[in-house]
Design a protein around this motif. Sequence first.
Motif, PDB file in Angstrom:
ATOM      1  N   ARG A  31      68.068  52.129  58.586  1.00 11.13           N
ATOM      2  CA  ARG A  31      66.896  52.572  57.837  1.00 11.13           C
ATOM      3  C   ARG A  31      66.723  54.082  57.947  1.00 11.13           C
ATOM      4  N   ALA A  32      67.004  54.658  59.111  1.00  8.55           N
ATOM      5  CA  ALA A  32      66.911  56.118  59.259  1.00  8.55           C
ATOM      6  C   ALA A  32      67.921  56.816  58.358  1.00  8.55           C
ATOM      7  N   GLY A  33      69.151  56.269  58.246  1.00  5.02           N
ATOM      8  CA  GLY A  33      70.137  56.856  57.342  1.00  5.02           C
ATOM      9  C   GLY A  33      69.695  56.789  55.896  1.00  5.02           C
ATOM     10  N   GLU A  34      69.065  55.637  55.498  1.00  7.68           N
ATOM     11  CA  GLU A  34      68.567  55.533  54.127  1.00  7.68           C
ATOM     12  C   GLU A  34      67.471  56.551  53.859  1.00  7.68           C
ATOM     13  N   LEU A  35      66.591  56.774  54.800  1.00  8.41           N
ATOM     14  CA  LEU A  35      65.523  57.762  54.612  1.00  8.41           C
ATOM     15  C   LEU A  35      66.077  59.174  54.493  1.00  8.41           C
ATOM     16  N   LEU A  36      67.122  59.481  55.271  1.00  4.38           N
ATOM     17  CA  LEU A  36      67.730  60.808  55.176  1.00  4.38           C
ATOM     18  C   LEU A  36      68.365  61.018  53.810  1.00  4.38           C
ATOM     19  N   ASP A  37      69.031  59.975  53.274  1.00  4.32           N
ATOM     20  CA  ASP A  37      69.642  60.101  51.947  1.00  4.32           C
ATOM     21  C   ASP A  37      68.582  60.256  50.866  1.00  4.32           C
ATOM     22  N   GLU A  38      67.432  59.555  51.003  1.00  5.42           N
ATOM     23  CA  GLU A  38      66.387  59.655  49.982  1.00  5.42           C
ATOM     24  C   GLU A  38      65.679  61.011  50.028  1.00  5.42           C
ATOM     25  N   GLN A  39      65.496  61.555  51.210  1.00  5.03           N
ATOM     26  CA  GLN A  39      64.703  62.779  51.354  1.00  5.03           C
ATOM     27  C   GLN A  39      65.529  64.049  51.212  1.00  5.03           C
ATOM     28  N   HIS A  40      66.793  64.007  51.662  1.00  2.00           N
ATOM     29  CA  HIS A  40      67.585  65.237  51.684  1.00  2.00           C
ATOM     30  C   HIS A  40      68.899  65.114  50.922  1.00  2.00           C
ATOM     31  N   GLY A  41      69.235  63.943  50.441  1.00  6.85           N
ATOM     32  CA  GLY A  41      70.497  63.779  49.744  1.00  6.85           C
ATOM     33  C   GLY A  41      71.568  63.196  50.651  1.00  6.85           C
ATOM     34  N   ALA A  42      72.544  62.522  50.034  1.00  6.81           N
ATOM     35  CA  ALA A  42      73.588  61.862  50.806  1.00  6.81           C
ATOM     36  C   ALA A  42      74.513  62.885  51.459  1.00  6.81           C
ATOM     37  N   GLY A  43      74.758  62.725  52.741  1.00  7.26           N
ATOM     38  CA  GLY A  43      75.691  63.564  53.475  1.00  7.26           C
ATOM     39  C   GLY A  43      75.197  64.944  53.812  1.00  7.26           C
ATOM     40  N   VAL A  44      73.937  65.271  53.537  1.00 10.07           N
ATOM     41  CA  VAL A  44      73.439  66.621  53.803  1.00 10.07           C
ATOM     42  C   VAL A  44      73.129  66.804  55.300  1.00 10.07           C
ATOM     43  N   PRO A  53      73.704  66.060  59.128  1.00 12.12           N
ATOM     44  CA  PRO A  53      74.740  65.503  60.007  1.00 12.12           C
ATOM     45  C   PRO A  53      74.158  64.412  60.906  1.00 12.12           C
ATOM     46  N   LEU A  54      74.857  63.299  60.956  1.00 11.05           N
ATOM     47  CA  LEU A  54      74.384  62.150  61.724  1.00 11.05           C
ATOM     48  C   LEU A  54      75.025  62.136  63.102  1.00 11.05           C
ATOM     49  N   PRO A  55      74.278  61.767  64.124  1.00 13.42           N
ATOM     50  CA  PRO A  55      74.862  61.664  65.472  1.00 13.42           C
ATOM     51  C   PRO A  55      75.720  60.409  65.594  1.00 13.42           C
ATOM     52  N   SER A  56      76.394  60.289  66.696  1.00 17.44           N
ATOM     53  CA  SER A  56      77.202  59.095  66.930  1.00 17.44           C
ATOM     54  C   SER A  56      76.296  57.894  67.159  1.00 17.44           C
ATOM     55  N   ARG A  57      76.909  56.687  67.104  1.00 13.84           N
ATOM     56  CA  ARG A  57      76.116  55.480  67.246  1.00 13.84           C
ATOM     57  C   ARG A  57      75.503  55.382  68.646  1.00 13.84           C
ATOM     58  N   ARG A  58      76.217  55.794  69.665  1.00 13.11           N
ATOM     59  CA  ARG A  58      75.680  55.752  71.017  1.00 13.11           C
ATOM     60  C   ARG A  58      74.515  56.733  71.173  1.00 13.11           C
ATOM     61  N   THR A  59      74.613  57.875  70.489  1.00  9.05           N
ATOM     62  CA  THR A  59      73.509  58.830  70.523  1.00  9.05           C
ATOM     63  C   THR A  59      72.289  58.278  69.798  1.00  9.05           C
ATOM     64  N   TRP A  60      72.559  57.549  68.661  1.00  9.24           N
ATOM     65  CA  TRP A  60      71.459  56.894  67.949  1.00  9.24           C
ATOM     66  C   TRP A  60      70.711  55.949  68.899  1.00  9.24           C
ATOM     67  N   TYR A  61      71.428  55.164  69.673  1.00 12.63           N
ATOM     68  CA  TYR A  61      70.807  54.204  70.579  1.00 12.63           C
ATOM     69  C   TYR A  61      69.970  54.910  71.654  1.00 12.63           C
ATOM     70  N   ARG A  62      70.501  56.003  72.193  1.00  8.41           N
ATOM     71  CA  ARG A  62      69.735  56.731  73.202  1.00  8.41           C
ATOM     72  C   ARG A  62      68.483  57.357  72.594  1.00  8.41           C
ATOM     73  N   LEU A  63      68.605  57.856  71.358  1.00  8.74           N
ATOM     74  CA  LEU A  63      67.441  58.425  70.691  1.00  8.74           C
ATOM     75  C   LEU A  63      66.401  57.356  70.383  1.00  8.74           C
ATOM     76  N   ALA A 110      61.044  55.382  60.622  1.00  8.95           N
ATOM     77  CA  ALA A 110      61.498  54.000  60.563  1.00  8.95           C
ATOM     78  C   ALA A 110      60.819  53.142  61.627  1.00  8.95           C
ATOM     79  N   ILE A 111      60.600  53.719  62.819  1.00  8.80           N
ATOM     80  CA  ILE A 111      59.907  52.994  63.879  1.00  8.80           C
ATOM     81  C   ILE A 111      58.444  52.782  63.515  1.00  8.80           C
ATOM     82  N   ALA A 112      57.811  53.770  62.879  1.00 10.34           N
ATOM     83  CA  ALA A 112      56.412  53.631  62.488  1.00 10.34           C
ATOM     84  C   ALA A 112      56.232  52.562  61.415  1.00 10.34           C
ATOM     85  N   GLU A 113      57.232  52.404  60.531  1.00 11.51           N
ATOM     86  CA  GLU A 113      57.123  51.387  59.483  1.00 11.51           C
ATOM     87  C   GLU A 113      57.164  49.971  60.042  1.00 11.51           C
TER      88      GLU A 113
END
Length: 514
Positions: free
Chosen positions: A36-49, A51-61, A18-21
């Motif tokens: 956008r990262a969540g949308e890519l995960l759903d397209e590539q691996h399926g919805a809910g497959v 596990p997503l980190p917390s929002r604060r972890t997303w920001y640190r990543l 998503a950052i490269a795009e």
Amino acid sequence: MPAFGRIDERAVAALRQAIAEAEQASSRTVGFFIWRAGELLDEQHGAGVVPLPSRRTWYRLFAELSAGLHTTGSAATRRSVASRPVGAFGQVSASAPGELIQMDSTPLDVLVLLADGVTGRCELTGMVDVATRTVAAAVLRPSTKSVDACLLLARTVTPEPMRPGWPQALAMARSVLPWRRLTGLDERLEHAAARPVMVPTSIVIDHGRVFVSATFKDACRFLGINLQPSRKGTPTDKGHIESMLGSVATLFAQFVAGYTGSNPDRRGRHLEREHLWSLPELQDLLDEWIVASWQNRPHDALRDPSTPGRMFTPNQKYAALIEAAGYVPVAMSGADYVELLPTVWRSVNAYGIKIDHRTYDGPELNPLRHRSSGVAQRRNQWEVHHDPYDISRIWVRDPDGGGWITVFWRHLRAGAAPFSEMAWNHVAAGMPGAGEAEIAEAVADLLRRAHAGPAGGLDARSRRIAARTMAAAPAIAEEDEPAETDEAETQEGAPEPAHPFEFFDPWQEASRRW
């Protein structure tokens, strides 16, 4: 422990994608890239497959993956960083003045009064020498054309004349340049300003239409200059000129009346109401600033390898390198200057030659009228060179001697003597070297004058009226008829204010009741 802790590697890959795009896209917030990262995960691996980190972890990543990429910052900076070469930067060394010169153009952040009385922006086209960091030449134009780039080449090999009003501290005779030795080789330097003269060997350009035009290529081929185009979208290939153009904005442009700022967010209000400079006046200020400030300002890149704590000015670096590289003057004759001008092909008719609805004619064209040039590739027309900024004359290549035939505009009414003659006749008052205090005072006075605006205190509207009035006035007065004197000006010392006529509106006149 993995590099990103317990975060799933697929989530890290999705956020990195998503950052490269976003390299060439508009700037967005961190929340968009998490979505956008969540949308890519759903397209590539399926919805809910995955596990997503917390929002604060997303920001640190995101902060870890986007470090130094300006993903949520300036779009221009992000594109520049993305086009930067991978790995260590290379360096091209230049050990002689003019060995490697970089050239570019950019809009100048200053409002000027154009020739038609309308305010507008102008473009700065400049050349900087890599070895000495000398600004070899710089011109201001409403829009840069190929003839402006050719004009820069002519100004590079021509000494900068001392102009009326310039302090004597700016003369080459009072600078650190080896004036006495150079004058013995080139007599043109006798009344020159303290700007080095150099002959370019190689010029680095980008892919702008001005620099890749046939006119500029022909001019470089005529002077024996090697052109080196940079890679597309890679400003780091000519970083010296990019830095110089940015320095002009911070060291000169912000002190000038009508400064607009680097972007709309930094722009003030009602700038057109200030006392704006005309384009020739601003060009004269820029030339004086280059001689007074830039050439005498210590540059961080000009350091002595044995004593890195000491910085040199461009003039000092030029004086040191010219001892080893030598100096060979290149005198530009009138024919050489004509060779650098744009070329058009025209037929010589009974009425002469027509260019842009202007007719040029003279008795010199009589042998060429209705005659074929013999150049079949150009439909047997004649080679004509013209100056877009001087419509008074054109030059036709002479088929017999190979020189040039000067043909004047049929409706030309010329007047004043050339400015350059006054500049060349200006004699230096003193010979001792100019001290730092004199140069500093000259720079300070220049910035004060640039900030105050042109003399006279006229607002933009008054200057537009004056410019149009001067344009409509005849070029020269009749010698037999005495000039009419305004009675009010004779008695009171100042003319009466002018009252313009109202516009005639037929519909409004028809609706009136008499």
